[in-house]
Design a protein around this motif. Structure first.
Motif, PDB file in Angstrom:
ATOM      1  N   UNK A 131     -27.025  -2.329  23.096  1.00 39.76           N
ATOM      2  CA  UNK A 131     -27.874  -3.245  21.897  1.00 39.76           C
ATOM      3  C   UNK A 131     -29.096  -4.016  22.514  1.00 39.76           C
ATOM      4  N   UNK A 132     -28.724  -4.450  23.551  1.00 42.40           N
ATOM      5  CA  UNK A 132     -29.874  -5.322  24.237  1.00 42.40           C
ATOM      6  C   UNK A 132     -31.104  -4.567  24.500  1.00 42.40           C
ATOM      7  N   UNK A 133     -30.865  -3.436  24.851  1.00 44.67           N
ATOM      8  CA  UNK A 133     -31.980  -2.304  25.403  1.00 44.67           C
ATOM      9  C   UNK A 133     -32.597  -1.815  24.026  1.00 44.67           C
ATOM     10  N   UNK A 134     -31.860  -2.022  22.958  1.00 43.90           N
ATOM     11  CA  UNK A 134     -32.455  -1.340  21.497  1.00 43.90           C
ATOM     12  C   UNK A 134     -32.963  -2.582  20.647  1.00 43.90           C
ATOM     13  N   UNK A 135     -32.967  -3.988  21.229  1.00 43.42           N
ATOM     14  CA  UNK A 135     -33.462  -4.717  20.425  1.00 43.42           C
ATOM     15  C   UNK A 135     -32.526  -5.306  19.337  1.00 43.42           C
ATOM     16  N   UNK A 136     -31.401  -5.283  19.400  1.00 46.50           N
ATOM     17  CA  UNK A 136     -30.530  -5.635  18.344  1.00 46.50           C
ATOM     18  C   UNK A 136     -29.511  -6.635  19.000  1.00 46.50           C
ATOM     19  N   UNK A 137     -29.568  -7.962  18.323  1.00 45.78           N
ATOM     20  CA  UNK A 137     -28.523  -8.997  18.944  1.00 45.78           C
ATOM     21  C   UNK A 137     -27.251  -8.879  18.241  1.00 45.78           C
ATOM     22  N   UNK A 138     -25.984  -8.767  18.793  1.00 49.78           N
ATOM     23  CA  UNK A 138     -25.104  -8.674  18.419  1.00 49.78           C
ATOM     24  C   UNK A 138     -24.577  -9.696  17.341  1.00 49.78           C
ATOM     25  N   UNK A 139     -25.011 -11.018  17.726  1.00 48.42           N
ATOM     26  CA  UNK A 139     -24.891 -11.947  16.745  1.00 48.42           C
ATOM     27  C   UNK A 139     -26.276 -12.899  16.534  1.00 48.42           C
ATOM     28  N   UNK A 140     -26.288 -13.539  15.290  1.00 49.61           N
ATOM     29  CA  UNK A 140     -27.615 -14.213  14.909  1.00 49.61           C
ATOM     30  C   UNK A 140     -26.890 -15.207  13.672  1.00 49.61           C
ATOM     31  N   UNK A 141     -27.586 -16.430  13.835  1.00 48.83           N
ATOM     32  CA  UNK A 141     -27.233 -17.431  13.018  1.00 48.83           C
ATOM     33  C   UNK A 141     -27.296 -17.262  11.586  1.00 48.83           C
ATOM     34  N   UNK A 142     -28.247 -16.370  11.187  1.00 47.07           N
ATOM     35  CA  UNK A 142     -28.600 -16.019   9.878  1.00 47.07           C
ATOM     36  C   UNK A 142     -27.768 -14.650   9.440  1.00 47.07           C
ATOM     37  N   UNK A 143     -27.368 -13.925  10.427  1.00 51.21           N
ATOM     38  CA  UNK A 143     -26.969 -12.434  10.065  1.00 51.21           C
ATOM     39  C   UNK A 143     -25.649 -12.097  10.417  1.00 51.21           C
ATOM     40  N   UNK A 144     -25.063 -12.558  11.351  1.00 50.94           N
ATOM     41  CA  UNK A 144     -23.773 -12.353  12.172  1.00 50.94           C
ATOM     42  C   UNK A 144     -23.333 -13.267  12.539  1.00 50.94           C
ATOM     43  N   UNK A 145     -22.162 -14.156  12.206  1.00 51.84           N
ATOM     44  CA  UNK A 145     -21.474 -14.991  12.764  1.00 51.84           C
ATOM     45  C   UNK A 145     -20.318 -14.416  13.735  1.00 51.84           C
ATOM     46  N   UNK A 146     -20.121 -13.334  13.773  1.00 49.75           N
ATOM     47  CA  UNK A 146     -19.122 -12.619  14.759  1.00 49.75           C
ATOM     48  C   UNK A 146     -19.338 -11.197  15.177  1.00 49.75           C
ATOM     49  N   UNK A 147     -18.701 -10.696  15.946  1.00 50.82           N
ATOM     50  CA  UNK A 147     -18.744  -9.323  16.574  1.00 50.82           C
ATOM     51  C   UNK A 147     -17.383  -8.809  16.652  1.00 50.82           C
ATOM     52  N   UNK A 148     -17.181  -7.673  16.523  1.00 50.55           N
ATOM     53  CA  UNK A 148     -16.073  -6.934  16.877  1.00 50.55           C
ATOM     54  C   UNK A 148     -16.320  -5.690  17.437  1.00 50.55           C
ATOM     55  N   UNK A 149     -15.522  -5.469  18.646  1.00 51.75           N
ATOM     56  CA  UNK A 149     -15.619  -4.202  19.569  1.00 51.75           C
ATOM     57  C   UNK A 149     -14.509  -3.378  19.035  1.00 51.75           C
ATOM     58  N   UNK A 150     -14.672  -2.145  18.586  1.00 56.64           N
ATOM     59  CA  UNK A 150     -13.467  -1.233  18.282  1.00 56.64           C
ATOM     60  C   UNK A 150     -13.832   0.165  18.862  1.00 56.64           C
ATOM     61  N   UNK A 151     -12.787   0.742  18.798  1.00 57.74           N
ATOM     62  CA  UNK A 151     -12.798   2.267  19.118  1.00 57.74           C
ATOM     63  C   UNK A 151     -12.959   3.014  17.974  1.00 57.74           C
ATOM     64  N   UNK A 152     -13.852   4.291  17.820  1.00 63.30           N
ATOM     65  CA  UNK A 152     -13.786   5.195  16.959  1.00 63.30           C
ATOM     66  C   UNK A 152     -12.776   6.083  16.781  1.00 63.30           C
ATOM     67  N   UNK A 153     -11.857   6.096  17.771  1.00 57.66           N
ATOM     68  CA  UNK A 153     -10.777   7.222  17.851  1.00 57.66           C
ATOM     69  C   UNK A 153      -9.544   6.723  16.898  1.00 57.66           C
ATOM     70  N   UNK A 154     -10.108   7.032  15.619  1.00 60.31           N
ATOM     71  CA  UNK A 154      -9.194   6.547  14.452  1.00 60.31           C
ATOM     72  C   UNK A 154      -8.389   7.894  14.083  1.00 60.31           C
ATOM     73  N   UNK A 155      -7.143   7.492  13.424  1.00 60.38           N
ATOM     74  CA  UNK A 155      -6.483   8.567  12.548  1.00 60.38           C
ATOM     75  C   UNK A 155      -7.372   8.857  11.242  1.00 60.38           C
ATOM     76  N   UNK A 156      -7.278  10.282  10.942  1.00 60.92           N
ATOM     77  CA  UNK A 156      -8.072  10.480   9.769  1.00 60.92           C
ATOM     78  C   UNK A 156      -7.798   9.779   8.381  1.00 60.92           C
ATOM     79  N   UNK A 157      -6.449   9.392   8.363  1.00 58.73           N
ATOM     80  CA  UNK A 157      -6.130   8.625   7.064  1.00 58.73           C
ATOM     81  C   UNK A 157      -6.187   7.291   7.358  1.00 58.73           C
ATOM     82  N   UNK A 158      -6.880   6.803   8.474  1.00 56.15           N
ATOM     83  CA  UNK A 158      -7.495   5.288   8.412  1.00 56.15           C
ATOM     84  C   UNK A 158      -6.576   4.336   8.861  1.00 56.15           C
ATOM     85  N   UNK A 159      -5.119   4.734   8.838  1.00 60.32           N
ATOM     86  CA  UNK A 159      -4.037   3.790   9.232  1.00 60.32           C
ATOM     87  C   UNK A 159      -4.278   3.096  10.618  1.00 60.32           C
ATOM     88  N   UNK A 160      -3.874   1.995  10.933  1.00 59.29           N
ATOM     89  CA  UNK A 160      -3.824   1.431  12.324  1.00 59.29           C
ATOM     90  C   UNK A 160      -5.203   0.578  12.417  1.00 59.29           C
TER      91      UNK A 160
END
Length: 474
Positions: free
Chosen positions: A338-367
């Motif tokens: 994100x730093x190399x893409x010019x995208x700050x993970x947090x920003x006072x006006x746009x994002x007050x938190x950031x969450x790191x998650x894995x995309x290896x999710x179940x198809x039903x979305x549970x979990x």
């Protein structure tokens, strides 16, 4: 040689510095670190030198220089803007056989200051005999990257063991072999990891059972960063240069692998979605077996090994086998890409938190707590999510995230062929299908800043590199 390299003992010895400006302050700092009794002659003192004087770290002898001030000093440094005064100090010192240094005037120096790599009590001094000080400084900078900060502590511990080692080994050759094994074995690795008690235990074992101790290895888990070799940590580089064998995964770039010690064995234990060439159990077994053979094993992982890298699982197995280990963190993909893409993970006006998650999710979305993930004014950084982009988009929109939420898919982040594809949440799947692997999904209002803050591929330092591709599917 133009100069004989020596190390002078200045503890409690009087040293005269003529001059009180910024240049003098730098010399005074070195003298104080060596334990010298510093006397200063200057019409006025800079703020830094004045502070040292107020703290009684230096003695302000007088405002004017007199030759008699040299009578009982060990050496003298002239660091004024007055060339005539500097020359007079040098001549007076020569007459009294006092070593003198006139700053930036090499012919008027009976001693010179080298460039220093300080790992006290280990000190490396580099000199060009005053001919090319910038070259000497550049060499020092290279050595700084190669010599770990732990060298000083290693030497300190070794010094406390010298007498015991002398009593244990009668011959000089036996003592030399002992220290060679110590400085290239577990003692060195444990010291580098700050495990000083364990390091001393390793010395004791090596002294009591030298044959057995040399057959004990260890494992170091190293984060290789997201791809750009410049993001590898200094500690990571030092460990890789000491490894006997390196187990690496597919996310480690070729440029980073090129920095592994040339004669180290390299074993690929990579995994890709749907294609686990080496099962996790086999990787765990290799780590244990290789360490039990007495080898220094580096487990090299892309990004940071403790963020969706199974590093904790592997170390649990290593710890259960009683094998010592260390961890060298790395820059995780969400931070680097994100730093190399010019995208700050947090920003006072746009994002007050950031969450790191894995995309290896179940198809039903549970979990996953989709209602929490779908909140606005937060950034989602999703690892390994390209194949599940459709499901991710569907669940987020179903739980209230606006379909027009800005998103980016960063393929091969931080590398010369990085691609940044931007659009909205409703076309996340299309973006993910176009992105090269590995890809990071970024969801949130901060993505809008990419068009203002993108820099990689347009910066002079990256001139000549393949320009990153930017696609907008807004």
């Amino acid at each position: 040689m133009d100069y004989l390299p020596i190390f002078a003992d200045l503890k409690q010895r009087p040293v005269l510095v003529v001059g009180g400006g910024e240049v003098a302050a730098r010399k005074i700092d070195l003298l104080l670190r060596a334990g010298a009794e510093v006397r200063v002659v200057a019409q006025a003192l800079s703020g830094e030198v004045e502070s040292l004087h107020q703290q009684s770290d230096v003695l302000w002898l007088s405002q004017s220089y007199q030759p008699e001030q040299l009578d009982d000093v060990f050496l003298v440094i002239a660091a004024t803007d007055d060339t005539e005064l500097n020359a007079r100090v040098y001549e007076d010192a020569n007459q009294r056989r006092v070593l003198a240094n006139v700053v930036d005037d090499q012919p008027k120096c009976s001693f010179i200051f080298p460039s220093i790599v300080d790992r006290s009590p280990i000190v490396v001094a580099i000199s060009s005999s005053g001919q090319a000080p910038v070259l000497a400084r550049m060499l020092r900078e290279k050595l700084e990257t190669l010599l770990p900060a732990s060298l000083g502590k290693m030497a300190e511990i070794a010094g406390s063991w010298r007498e015991r080692v002398k009593q244990r080994f009668n011959s000089m050759s036996a003592r030399r072999r002992f220290w060679e094994q110590a400085f290239d074995g577990r003692f060195a690795s444990l010291t580098a990891g700050g495990q000083f008690d364990e390091a001393e235990q390793a010395l004791k074992q090596l002294m009591d059972e030298p044959d057995e101790a040399t057959h004990q290895g260890m494992v170091t888990l190293v984060g290789a960063g997201p791809g750009d070799v410049g993001l590898l940590t200094l500690r990571g580089l030092q460990v890789m240069q000491q490894a006997d064998v390196v187990l690496y995964d597919f996310l480690v770039s070729d440029e980073v692998l090129d920095l592994v010690r040339r004669d180290a064995e390299k074993i690929c234990v990579g995994k890709r979605a749907g294609n686990h060439l080496v099962m996790q159990e086999e990787t765990n077994r290799l780590l244990v077996d290789l360490a039990k053979q007495g080898k220094k094993v580096v487990r090299l992982k892309g990004g940071d090994p403790f963020i969706f890298g199974r590093g904790g699982e592997e170390l649990e197995v290593v710890a259960a086998a009683g094998i010592p280990f260390q961890v060298v963190p790395g820059i995780t993909a969400a931070a680097g890409a994100t730093a190399y893409a010019g995208i700050p993970l947090t920003h006072r006006e746009r994002a007050q938190s950031v969450m790191f998650i894995t995309g290896q999710i179940r198809t039903d979305g549970n979990g996953l707590q989709w209602s929490e993930l779908a909140r606005g004014q937060q950034t989602l950084a999703i690892y390994m999510g390209a194949m599940k982009a459709s499901d991710i988009s569907h669940h987020l929109i179903a739980h209230g995230r606006a379909a027009e939420t800005p998103v980016a898919v960063i393929g091969r982040g931080t590398r010369a062929d990085q691609q940044v594809l931007t659009g909205t949440l409703q076309n996340l799947e299309q973006l993910a299908q176009q992105a090269p692997s590995p890809a990071l999904l970024v969801i949130g209002e901060v993505v809008e800043l990419h068009h203002k803050l993108a820099w990689f591929g347009h910066h002079p330092e990256t001139a000549g590199a393949q320009r990153p591709t930017v696609v907008n599917l807004a």
